[in-house]
Design a protein around this motif. Structure first.
Motif, PDB file in Angstrom:
ATOM      1  N   GLY A  11       0.792  -1.227   0.000  1.00  0.00           N
ATOM      2  CA  GLY A  11       0.000   0.000   0.000  1.00  0.00           C
ATOM      3  C   GLY A  11       0.824   1.276   0.000  1.00  0.00           C
ATOM      4  O   GLY A  11       0.629   2.143  -0.866  1.00  0.00           O
ATOM      5  N   GLN A  25      -6.473   9.421  -6.214  1.00  0.00           N
ATOM      6  CA  GLN A  25      -6.971   8.045  -6.154  1.00  0.00           C
ATOM      7  C   GLN A  25      -8.059   7.831  -7.194  1.00  0.00           C
ATOM      8  O   GLN A  25      -8.131   6.762  -7.819  1.00  0.00           O
ATOM      9  CB  GLN A  25      -7.502   7.745  -4.754  1.00  0.00           C
ATOM     10  CG  GLN A  25      -6.416   7.665  -3.692  1.00  0.00           C
ATOM     11  CD  GLN A  25      -6.974   7.379  -2.317  1.00  0.00           C
ATOM     12  OE1 GLN A  25      -8.170   7.560  -2.045  1.00  0.00           O
ATOM     13  NE2 GLN A  25      -6.111   6.925  -1.407  1.00  0.00           N
ATOM     14  N   ARG A  37     -12.468   4.011  -3.805  1.00  0.00           N
ATOM     15  CA  ARG A  37     -12.601   3.350  -2.503  1.00  0.00           C
ATOM     16  C   ARG A  37     -11.652   2.163  -2.417  1.00  0.00           C
ATOM     17  O   ARG A  37     -10.965   1.977  -1.402  1.00  0.00           O
ATOM     18  CB  ARG A  37     -14.054   2.908  -2.298  1.00  0.00           C
ATOM     19  CG  ARG A  37     -14.315   2.150  -0.993  1.00  0.00           C
ATOM     20  CD  ARG A  37     -15.757   1.678  -0.954  1.00  0.00           C
ATOM     21  NE  ARG A  37     -16.043   0.871   0.224  1.00  0.00           N
ATOM     22  CZ  ARG A  37     -16.412   1.351   1.391  1.00  0.00           C
ATOM     23  NH1 ARG A  37     -16.543   2.673   1.541  1.00  0.00           N
ATOM     24  NH2 ARG A  37     -16.665   0.559   2.413  1.00  0.00           N
ATOM     25  N   HIS A  38     -11.592   1.368  -3.495  1.00  0.00           N
ATOM     26  CA  HIS A  38     -10.713   0.199  -3.479  1.00  0.00           C
ATOM     27  C   HIS A  38      -9.240   0.636  -3.449  1.00  0.00           C
ATOM     28  O   HIS A  38      -8.425   0.051  -2.728  1.00  0.00           O
ATOM     29  CB  HIS A  38     -10.965  -0.681  -4.697  1.00  0.00           C
ATOM     30  CG  HIS A  38     -10.153  -1.940  -4.705  1.00  0.00           C
ATOM     31  ND1 HIS A  38     -10.133  -2.832  -3.660  1.00  0.00           N
ATOM     32  CD2 HIS A  38      -9.298  -2.440  -5.646  1.00  0.00           C
ATOM     33  CE1 HIS A  38      -9.328  -3.842  -3.938  1.00  0.00           C
ATOM     34  NE2 HIS A  38      -8.800  -3.616  -5.140  1.00  0.00           N
ATOM     35  N   SER A  40      -8.083   3.315  -2.136  1.00  0.00           N
ATOM     36  CA  SER A  40      -7.841   3.778  -0.774  1.00  0.00           C
ATOM     37  C   SER A  40      -7.622   2.610   0.176  1.00  0.00           C
ATOM     38  O   SER A  40      -6.715   2.638   1.013  1.00  0.00           O
ATOM     39  CB  SER A  40      -9.019   4.628  -0.296  1.00  0.00           C
ATOM     40  OG  SER A  40      -8.855   5.011   1.057  1.00  0.00           O
ATOM     41  N   PHE A  41      -8.430   1.566   0.046  1.00  0.00           N
ATOM     42  CA  PHE A  41      -8.285   0.393   0.903  1.00  0.00           C
ATOM     43  C   PHE A  41      -6.945  -0.296   0.671  1.00  0.00           C
ATOM     44  O   PHE A  41      -6.315  -0.770   1.619  1.00  0.00           O
ATOM     45  CB  PHE A  41      -9.444  -0.578   0.648  1.00  0.00           C
ATOM     46  CG  PHE A  41     -10.708  -0.223   1.378  1.00  0.00           C
ATOM     47  CD1 PHE A  41     -10.938   1.067   1.846  1.00  0.00           C
ATOM     48  CD2 PHE A  41     -11.684  -1.182   1.593  1.00  0.00           C
ATOM     49  CE1 PHE A  41     -12.098   1.393   2.523  1.00  0.00           C
ATOM     50  CE2 PHE A  41     -12.852  -0.868   2.274  1.00  0.00           C
ATOM     51  CZ  PHE A  41     -13.053   0.430   2.733  1.00  0.00           C
ATOM     52  N   VAL A  42      -6.512  -0.355  -0.591  1.00  0.00           N
ATOM     53  CA  VAL A  42      -5.224  -0.985  -0.899  1.00  0.00           C
ATOM     54  C   VAL A  42      -4.083  -0.178  -0.286  1.00  0.00           C
ATOM     55  O   VAL A  42      -3.167  -0.729   0.336  1.00  0.00           O
ATOM     56  CB  VAL A  42      -5.034  -1.110  -2.427  1.00  0.00           C
ATOM     57  CG1 VAL A  42      -3.583  -1.482  -2.762  1.00  0.00           C
ATOM     58  CG2 VAL A  42      -5.982  -2.163  -2.993  1.00  0.00           C
ATOM     59  N   THR A  44      -4.071   1.834   2.246  1.00  0.00           N
ATOM     60  CA  THR A  44      -4.064   1.847   3.708  1.00  0.00           C
ATOM     61  C   THR A  44      -3.897   0.458   4.301  1.00  0.00           C
ATOM     62  O   THR A  44      -3.817   0.312   5.528  1.00  0.00           O
ATOM     63  CB  THR A  44      -5.363   2.463   4.244  1.00  0.00           C
ATOM     64  OG1 THR A  44      -6.492   1.725   3.747  1.00  0.00           O
ATOM     65  CG2 THR A  44      -5.480   3.923   3.830  1.00  0.00           C
ATOM     66  N   ARG A  46      -6.085  -2.015   4.133  1.00  0.00           N
ATOM     67  CA  ARG A  46      -7.358  -2.652   4.498  1.00  0.00           C
ATOM     68  C   ARG A  46      -7.760  -3.708   3.486  1.00  0.00           C
ATOM     69  O   ARG A  46      -8.627  -4.548   3.768  1.00  0.00           O
ATOM     70  CB  ARG A  46      -8.453  -1.592   4.601  1.00  0.00           C
ATOM     71  CG  ARG A  46      -8.219  -0.575   5.713  1.00  0.00           C
ATOM     72  CD  ARG A  46      -9.322   0.463   5.761  1.00  0.00           C
ATOM     73  NE  ARG A  46     -10.625  -0.124   6.063  1.00  0.00           N
ATOM     74  CZ  ARG A  46     -11.765   0.558   6.111  1.00  0.00           C
ATOM     75  NH1 ARG A  46     -11.741   1.867   5.832  1.00  0.00           N
ATOM     76  NH2 ARG A  46     -12.902  -0.041   6.389  1.00  0.00           N
ATOM     77  N   SER A  47      -7.165  -3.665   2.295  1.00  0.00           N
ATOM     78  CA  SER A  47      -7.482  -4.651   1.265  1.00  0.00           C
ATOM     79  C   SER A  47      -6.180  -5.102   0.614  1.00  0.00           C
ATOM     80  O   SER A  47      -5.310  -4.275   0.318  1.00  0.00           O
ATOM     81  CB  SER A  47      -8.422  -4.037   0.223  1.00  0.00           C
ATOM     82  OG  SER A  47      -8.676  -4.957  -0.836  1.00  0.00           O
ATOM     83  N   ARG A  48      -6.065  -6.419   0.401  1.00  0.00           N
ATOM     84  CA  ARG A  48      -4.874  -6.960  -0.271  1.00  0.00           C
ATOM     85  C   ARG A  48      -5.186  -7.099  -1.757  1.00  0.00           C
ATOM     86  O   ARG A  48      -6.082  -7.845  -2.142  1.00  0.00           O
ATOM     87  CB  ARG A  48      -4.496  -8.315   0.308  1.00  0.00           C
ATOM     88  CG  ARG A  48      -3.290  -8.973  -0.377  1.00  0.00           C
ATOM     89  CD  ARG A  48      -2.910 -10.240   0.358  1.00  0.00           C
ATOM     90  NE  ARG A  48      -1.743 -10.875  -0.242  1.00  0.00           N
ATOM     91  CZ  ARG A  48      -1.784 -12.001  -0.937  1.00  0.00           C
ATOM     92  NH1 ARG A  48      -2.945 -12.613  -1.149  1.00  0.00           N
ATOM     93  NH2 ARG A  48      -0.676 -12.525  -1.421  1.00  0.00           N
TER      94      ARG A  48
END
Length: 282
Positions: A11, A25, A37-38, A40-42, A44, A46-48
């Motif tokens: 990330g 983003q 959103r995805h 951002s999750f990557v 931070t 929060r998502s792999r």
């Protein structure tokens, strides 16, 4: 050039590359067919991201091949791109093709450098320009930036040193912005700190290419104007890279050709080549 893997995960690395490219983003998401959103999750953690997503984001962020391997490793995947030594059997066709290209470009200078400006191949036209340089600059591995800017190298011979030096340093700055390489940054700091050759302070040409107040260069691009055996030769540099490389080594190679910028330079180099052939046949 070395790959440094950040142990905080993929990330922060992706966020760093996005920052370098000055993309939001949302802009990156639109290019990669994802959502802000995805992304951002990557970034931070929060998502792999999947392996495919890492490579897709790397492509749209124009991440160099070596650094794409670093992204994959940080995401928990195996590197996708090999790094072959230049003498590897799998690169035989590449070596032969490059050698034919360099020979075919003679009598004009042409060379191949890696990502740190180390010369890996050069033709006879290049060796012509290097005649008379001190041994410590010509001892392998040769580095084009050191040879060009060192006060004992080509710098005293370059008539428009101020402009050509600025061009070379700007080129290095752009590359440093593209790759994370401490050796490249160290090289930049080294050559940028070289003192000007004796007499260069007042002997460089004006910003428009000729002496101060003279007419601009009559060329289509900034030339390197270099003295050789009592005459001034003018060259324009052209740099080529390989399209969609799948090997780290190949991705970092660049072929530089020096195009004669005026008919006099072209004629002079041809005359030298003809004289050399006549001498060899005689």
């Amino acid at each position: 050039m070395t790959t440094v893997v950040n142990d905080t995960g993929v990330g922060p690395l992706l966020r760093g590359w996005r920052g370098r490219r000055r993309l939001s983003q949302l802009e990156l998401a639109l290019r990669a067919g994802s959502s802000a959103r995805h992304i951002s999750f990557v970034e931070t953690g929060r998502s792999r991201p999947s392996e495919e997503m890492v490579l897709r984001l790397a492509e749209h962020l124009e991440v160099p091949v070596r650094e794409r391997n670093a992204l994959l490793l940080s995401a928990g995947y195996a590197p996708r791109y090999t790094e072959s030594p230049l003498d590897a059997p799998r690169l035989e066709a590449l070596r032969e093709g490059v050698e034919r290209l360099l020979r075919g470009y003679e009598p004009y200078p042409a060379l191949v450098v890696d990502g740190s400006y180390t010369v890996v191949a050069a033709n006879r036209g290049v060796h012509l320009l290097l005649g008379g340089l001190p041994e410590h600059l010509l001892t392998p591995p040769l580095n084009t930036m050191r040879i060009a800017l060192h006060p004992e190298g080509l710098a005293p011979r370059i008539r428009n040193l101020r402009e050509w030096r600025a061009h070379l340093l700007s080129q290095m700055e752009r590359q440093i912005g593209l790759v994370r390489s401490e050796p490249l940054r160290a090289l930049y700091e080294e050559v940028a700190a070289y003192p000007p050759p004796p007499g260069a302070e007042g002997g460089t040409e004006g910003a428009e290419g000729g002496p101060e107040g003279a007419e601009p260069y009559p060329y289509f691009a900034l030339p390197m104007r270099i003295e050789h055996d009592g005459r001034v030769l003018s060259f324009v540099s052209s740099i080529s890279t390989f399209n969609t490389p799948m090997d780290v080594t190949v991705a970092e190679l660049a072929i530089e050709t020096l195009i004669p910028a005026d008919p006099e330079t072209a004629a002079y180099l041809r005359s030298l080549a003809e004289a050399e052939e006549a001498s060899a046949s005689g």
